[in-house]
Design a protein around this motif. Structure first.
Motif, short mmCIF file in Angstrom:
data_model
loop_
_atom_site.label_atom_id
_atom_site.label_comp_id
_atom_site.label_asym_id
_atom_site.label_seq_id
_atom_site.Cartn_x
_atom_site.Cartn_y
_atom_site.Cartn_z
N GLU A 28 0.84 -1.20 0.00
CA GLU A 28 0.00 0.00 0.00
C GLU A 28 0.87 1.25 0.00
O GLU A 28 0.58 2.23 -0.67
CB GLU A 28 -0.89 -0.02 1.24
CG GLU A 28 -2.29 0.51 1.00
CD GLU A 28 -3.20 0.18 2.16
OE1 GLU A 28 -3.46 1.10 2.94
OE2 GLU A 28 -3.61 -0.98 2.27
N ILE A 29 1.95 1.16 0.79
CA ILE A 29 2.87 2.30 0.87
C ILE A 29 3.48 2.59 -0.49
O ILE A 29 3.54 3.74 -0.94
CB ILE A 29 3.99 2.02 1.91
CG1 ILE A 29 3.38 1.90 3.31
CG2 ILE A 29 5.07 3.10 1.87
CD1 ILE A 29 4.30 1.23 4.33
N ALA A 30 3.90 1.53 -1.17
CA ALA A 30 4.52 1.70 -2.48
C ALA A 30 3.54 2.29 -3.49
O ALA A 30 3.89 3.13 -4.31
CB ALA A 30 5.05 0.37 -2.99
N GLN A 31 2.28 1.83 -3.39
CA GLN A 31 1.26 2.33 -4.33
C GLN A 31 0.98 3.81 -4.08
O GLN A 31 0.82 4.58 -5.03
CB GLN A 31 -0.02 1.51 -4.20
CG GLN A 31 0.10 0.20 -4.98
CD GLN A 31 -1.05 -0.76 -4.72
OE1 GLN A 31 -2.01 -0.42 -4.06
NE2 GLN A 31 -0.93 -1.95 -5.26
N THR A 32 0.94 4.21 -2.80
CA THR A 32 0.74 5.61 -2.46
C THR A 32 1.91 6.45 -2.97
O THR A 32 1.71 7.50 -3.57
CB THR A 32 0.60 5.79 -0.93
OG1 THR A 32 -0.41 4.91 -0.47
CG2 THR A 32 0.23 7.22 -0.57
N LEU A 33 3.12 5.93 -2.75
CA LEU A 33 4.31 6.64 -3.21
C LEU A 33 4.31 6.81 -4.72
O LEU A 33 4.65 7.87 -5.24
CB LEU A 33 5.58 5.88 -2.80
CG LEU A 33 6.04 6.04 -1.36
CD1 LEU A 33 7.19 5.09 -1.09
CD2 LEU A 33 6.47 7.47 -1.08
N LYS A 34 3.90 5.74 -5.40
CA LYS A 34 3.87 5.76 -6.85
C LYS A 34 2.87 6.80 -7.36
O LYS A 34 3.15 7.54 -8.28
CB LYS A 34 3.50 4.37 -7.37
CG LYS A 34 3.93 4.14 -8.80
CD LYS A 34 3.51 2.76 -9.26
CE LYS A 34 3.60 2.66 -10.76
NZ LYS A 34 2.72 1.59 -11.28
N GLN A 35 1.69 6.81 -6.70
CA GLN A 35 0.67 7.78 -7.09
C GLN A 35 1.16 9.21 -6.89
O GLN A 35 0.97 10.07 -7.74
CB GLN A 35 -0.60 7.56 -6.27
CG GLN A 35 -1.53 6.53 -6.89
CD GLN A 35 -2.68 6.16 -5.96
OE1 GLN A 35 -2.87 6.76 -4.92
NE2 GLN A 35 -3.45 5.16 -6.35
N GLU A 36 1.80 9.44 -5.73
CA GLU A 36 2.32 10.77 -5.44
C GLU A 36 3.37 11.17 -6.45
O GLU A 36 3.43 12.31 -6.89
CB GLU A 36 2.90 10.81 -4.03
CG GLU A 36 1.84 11.00 -2.97
CD GLU A 36 2.39 10.94 -1.55
OE1 GLU A 36 3.62 10.90 -1.40
OE2 GLU A 36 1.57 10.92 -0.63
N ASN A 37 4.20 10.18 -6.81
CA ASN A 37 5.25 10.43 -7.79
C ASN A 37 4.66 10.79 -9.14
O ASN A 37 5.11 11.73 -9.80
CB ASN A 37 6.13 9.19 -7.90
CG ASN A 37 7.42 9.49 -8.63
OD1 ASN A 37 7.98 10.56 -8.46
ND2 ASN A 37 7.87 8.56 -9.44
N GLU A 38 3.60 10.08 -9.53
CA GLU A 38 2.95 10.37 -10.81
C GLU A 38 2.34 11.76 -10.82
O GLU A 38 2.40 12.47 -11.82
CB GLU A 38 1.88 9.31 -11.09
CG GLU A 38 2.47 8.04 -11.69
CD GLU A 38 1.50 6.88 -11.71
OE1 GLU A 38 0.32 7.07 -11.41
OE2 GLU A 38 1.95 5.77 -12.04
#
Ligand SMILES: [Zn+2]
Length: 72
Positions: A28-38
């Motif tokens: 979940e953390i990685a997905q949140t980070l990825k979304q923020e990065n996008e």
């Protein structure tokens, strides 16, 4: 130990945030980070476009688009 499976390539992962095989965001953390990065990448692109654009209508559209991204 709980095992996760990469949704993209099916590789079994242990305590990984990202799949070492395909780079897919697992936790979940990685997905949140990825979304923020996008979002950051999009905003940066918009910022660059705003810096280059002199057309008022286009500027207005870009600013509205940036606001829309931040709302999500
Ligand atoms: Zn994978």
């Amino acid at each position: 130990m709980e095992k996760n499976r990469c949704e993209k390539c099916g590789k079994i992962l242990e305590n990984s945030n990202f799949c070492p095989e395909c780079g897919n965001a697992i936790s979940e953390i990685a997905q949140t980070l990825k979304q923020e990065n996008e979002i950051n990448v999009k905003l940066e692109t918009i910022r660059d476009m705003i810096a280059l654009t002199k057309d008022v209508e286009t500027l207005r559209m870009l600013k509205a688009y940036a606001k829309n991204i931040l709302k999500k």
